[in-house]
Design a protein around this motif. Structure first.
Motif, PDB file in Angstrom:
ATOM      1  N   TYR A 349       0.819  -1.220   0.000  1.00  0.00           N
ATOM      2  CA  TYR A 349       0.000   0.000   0.000  1.00  0.00           C
ATOM      3  C   TYR A 349       0.849   1.264   0.000  1.00  0.00           C
ATOM      4  O   TYR A 349       0.376   2.350   0.361  1.00  0.00           O
ATOM      5  N   ASN A 350       2.104   1.144  -0.403  1.00  0.00           N
ATOM      6  CA  ASN A 350       2.956   2.333  -0.483  1.00  0.00           C
ATOM      7  C   ASN A 350       2.355   3.414  -1.380  1.00  0.00           C
ATOM      8  O   ASN A 350       2.133   4.550  -0.963  1.00  0.00           O
ATOM      9  N   GLU A 351       2.093   3.051  -2.631  1.00  0.00           N
ATOM     10  CA  GLU A 351       1.597   4.036  -3.589  1.00  0.00           C
ATOM     11  C   GLU A 351       0.109   4.302  -3.425  1.00  0.00           C
ATOM     12  O   GLU A 351      -0.356   5.427  -3.626  1.00  0.00           O
ATOM     13  N   THR A 352      -0.657   3.286  -3.052  1.00  0.00           N
ATOM     14  CA  THR A 352      -2.108   3.491  -2.950  1.00  0.00           C
ATOM     15  C   THR A 352      -2.484   4.324  -1.734  1.00  0.00           C
ATOM     16  O   THR A 352      -3.514   5.003  -1.740  1.00  0.00           O
ATOM     17  N   GLU A 353      -1.665   4.307  -0.683  1.00  0.00           N
ATOM     18  CA  GLU A 353      -1.945   5.216   0.437  1.00  0.00           C
ATOM     19  C   GLU A 353      -1.847   6.660  -0.039  1.00  0.00           C
ATOM     20  O   GLU A 353      -2.718   7.484   0.253  1.00  0.00           O
ATOM     21  N   VAL A 354      -0.825   6.965  -0.796  1.00  0.00           N
ATOM     22  CA  VAL A 354      -0.654   8.306  -1.348  1.00  0.00           C
ATOM     23  C   VAL A 354      -1.866   8.690  -2.193  1.00  0.00           C
ATOM     24  O   VAL A 354      -2.411   9.794  -2.079  1.00  0.00           O
ATOM     25  N   GLU A 355      -2.304   7.771  -3.046  1.00  0.00           N
ATOM     26  CA  GLU A 355      -3.446   8.046  -3.934  1.00  0.00           C
ATOM     27  C   GLU A 355      -4.696   8.384  -3.144  1.00  0.00           C
ATOM     28  O   GLU A 355      -5.412   9.353  -3.446  1.00  0.00           O
ATOM     29  N   VAL A 356      -4.972   7.611  -2.097  1.00  0.00           N
ATOM     30  CA  VAL A 356      -6.176   7.834  -1.293  1.00  0.00           C
ATOM     31  C   VAL A 356      -6.118   9.177  -0.572  1.00  0.00           C
ATOM     32  O   VAL A 356      -7.091   9.949  -0.578  1.00  0.00           O
TER      33      VAL A 356
END
Length: 534
Positions: A349-356
């Motif tokens: 969830y490294n990149e998807t945390e940023v997206e959210v």
């Protein structure tokens, strides 16, 4: 862009009416950084002193205001407090009258508290998130958290500085700096950073500028400054504490929580902050799950507990690892059963945390401004960006606003990319993350170093976060408490306890037992820098 560059979230004051006499209370002792036993004491001790007639809420408030004048605005100039409440002394005086009449609202009756300056108060103070765009803007009403604390008898004596927009403005931000408040300094070494974004709350409580403080966290913003400033920080389960009236980053991860000098104070404060809020739907899940938490404050709280040592969050510092290994021995001495584990899927969830976070920031900010600051000169993210560009010399002397611009460009919350990212985060942080490792090893909690030690404040290169244990609990929305564990060259180190959803009482019991057995906190002495030889 790496998530750790984006979220290590780490992702002025006027004179107080009636307090002029108090400002001269003990200036020499305060300026020298001497510890005032009563001001260093906790809720129960201060409550007992008031009950015995040895002090009063008014006297406590006045003494804290004098300490703020001597240490925050003069002396070492911590710059942790961004604004004082001009009605604080009058509020304390009224609470003293209630006490004299036999009306007690609970353990926080007459206790001074500071709020982070992204928590709305419907009084004479601003609520600005540290931004000049909201300087002087008063909220139309209290945040639910502020309302609950007032009802419990706490005296809100002021607001604390923070990393502007809760450290969600720039990819090269300096934690503890805001356009409105300037730079907060770490009480354990003034050239070191207090970490963000609840920087002022951490520094203020470490320096005994109030009994209690409230911080907010999206990812690390309570636990990181608490660890860096040598205090207790508690990020609760998402939904235990209302988000209403708090200037947001992202509703899927934002929460307020206690920042205190002891686990007992955190427990008493958390109990006062909780409650179902009709204006925040997620708090409905907390119905029946709250507690007074005082019963969990037991010295045998570690006995028989199975604790997973999250080894994939070690290795950032040999000095910190060595300290934590000694603290793990204390857990075992107190009856805990330790199991070496790895928290799985933390890279998923490294990149998807940023997206959210980027996707939620724009609409959540607009909703706050409409509901709590409709008269503000900015109405939305685009307005904030434009304000910063127009006032770049004051707002952007050291770093820009890359995160605000990125958030402005994101699609709405109905976008497929956002919904998939959110589902991914919850899957890998919850059921295939913390839940999985705790279920497989039959654990009551996870422990690891909270993070690195405080870094040098650096306006050229920005923040220097090391390894951090904040993200698993932050992305999952699960509780996380950090407790002082020792020092590296005089800089504090924290030990973290993380649990599953609604496990606050269990974590409090373990953290309290550890704290009582270790007693690692010691008050700061405000040195200019670190004494490597000391």
């Amino acid at each position: 862009m790496d998530r750790r560059d984006f979220v290590r979230l780490g992702v002025a004051a006027g004179a107080v009416a009636g307090a002029s006499g108090a400002m001269a209370a003990k200036p020499k002792a305060a300026a020298a950084g001497a510890t005032d036993a009563l001001l260093e004491a906790g809720v129960r001790e201060q409550g007992a002193a008031m009950a015995a007639g040895k002090t009063s809420s008014r006297k406590l408030v006045e003494r804290y205001l004098a300490r703020i004048a001597a240490l925050d605005k003069a002396g070492p100039r911590l710059n942790a407090v961004i604004e004082l409440n001009p009605d604080a002394v009058a509020i304390a005086t009224e609470l003293d009258r209630e006490r004299a009449a036999g009306k007690l609202r609970g353990p926080l009756h007459g206790i001074p508290v500071l709020l982070k300056d992204n928590i709305a108060t419907g009084d004479k103070m601003s609520t600005s998130a540290g931004s000049l765009a909201l300087a002087g803007v008063r909220a139309t009403r209290d945040a639910f958290v502020a309302e609950r604390l007032r009802a419990a008898g706490a005296v809100i004596i002021g607001k604390t500085n923070l990393s502007e927009w809760a450290n969600m403005r720039s990819t090269h931000s300096v934690s503890g700096w805001s356009g409105r408040g300037g730079q907060t300094r770490n009480p354990y070494a003034l050239d070191r950073n207090p970490s963000g974004s609840s920087s002022g709350s951490g520094a203020a409580i470490a320096a005994s500028l109030a009994t209690l403080a409230v911080g907010t966290e999206t990812d690390g913003s309570i636990v990181s400054p608490s660890s860096s400033c040598g205090i207790v920080g508690f990020k609760p389960t998402l939904g235990l504490v209302s988000r209403s009236g708090i200037i947001p980053i992202a509703h899927s991860q934002d929460t307020a929580g206690p920042m205190t000098r002891s686990v007992a104070d955190a427990a008493l404060m958390l109990a006062a902050m909780t409650g179902v809020d009709a204006s925040d739907e997620v708090t409905k899940d907390s119905a029946g799950k709250g507690s007074d938490y005082a019963a969990a404050l037991r010295p045998d709280g570690l006995r028989g507990k199975r604790i997973g040592v999250a080894r994939n969050f070690f290795g950032g510092s040999t000095a910190i690892d060595a300290i934590v290994e000694k603290e793990l021995a204390i857990l075992k001495e107190q009856g805990a059963i330790l199991v070496d584990v790895k928290v799985p899927n933390t890279d998923k969830y490294n990149e998807t945390e940023v997206e959210v976070l980027l996707c939620e920031f724009k609409p959540d900010l607009a909703a706050y401004l409409e509901g709590y600051a409709p008269h503000a000169p900015v109405k939305n993210m685009a307005d904030v960006i434009a304000f910063n560009e127009k006032n770049a010399s004051r707002e952007m002397p050291y770093f820009g606003q890359e995160h605000l611009v990125a958030a402005q460009g994101k699609p709405g919350l109905d976008a497929k990319s956002y919904r998939e990212a959110l589902a991914n985060n919850r899957r890998y942080a919850r059921e295939e993350g913390i839940d999985k490792v705790m279920r497989e090893h039959k654990l009551d909690a996870l422990v690891a170093p909270t993070g690195g030690v405080a870094w040098l404040t650096d306006y050229i290169n920005g923040d220097h976060y090391g390894m951090s244990f904040s993200s698993p609990a932050a992305v999952a929305g699960y509780p996380h408490i950090t407790v002082p564990a020792g020092f590296v060259h005089g800089l504090p180190v924290g030990l973290s306890f993380v649990g599953g959803a609604w496990s606050e009482a269990t974590l409090i019991g373990m953290a309290y037992a550890y704290e009582q057995a270790s007693k690692r906190r010691r008050a700061p002495t405000f040195p200019a820098s670190v004494n490597i030889k000391g």
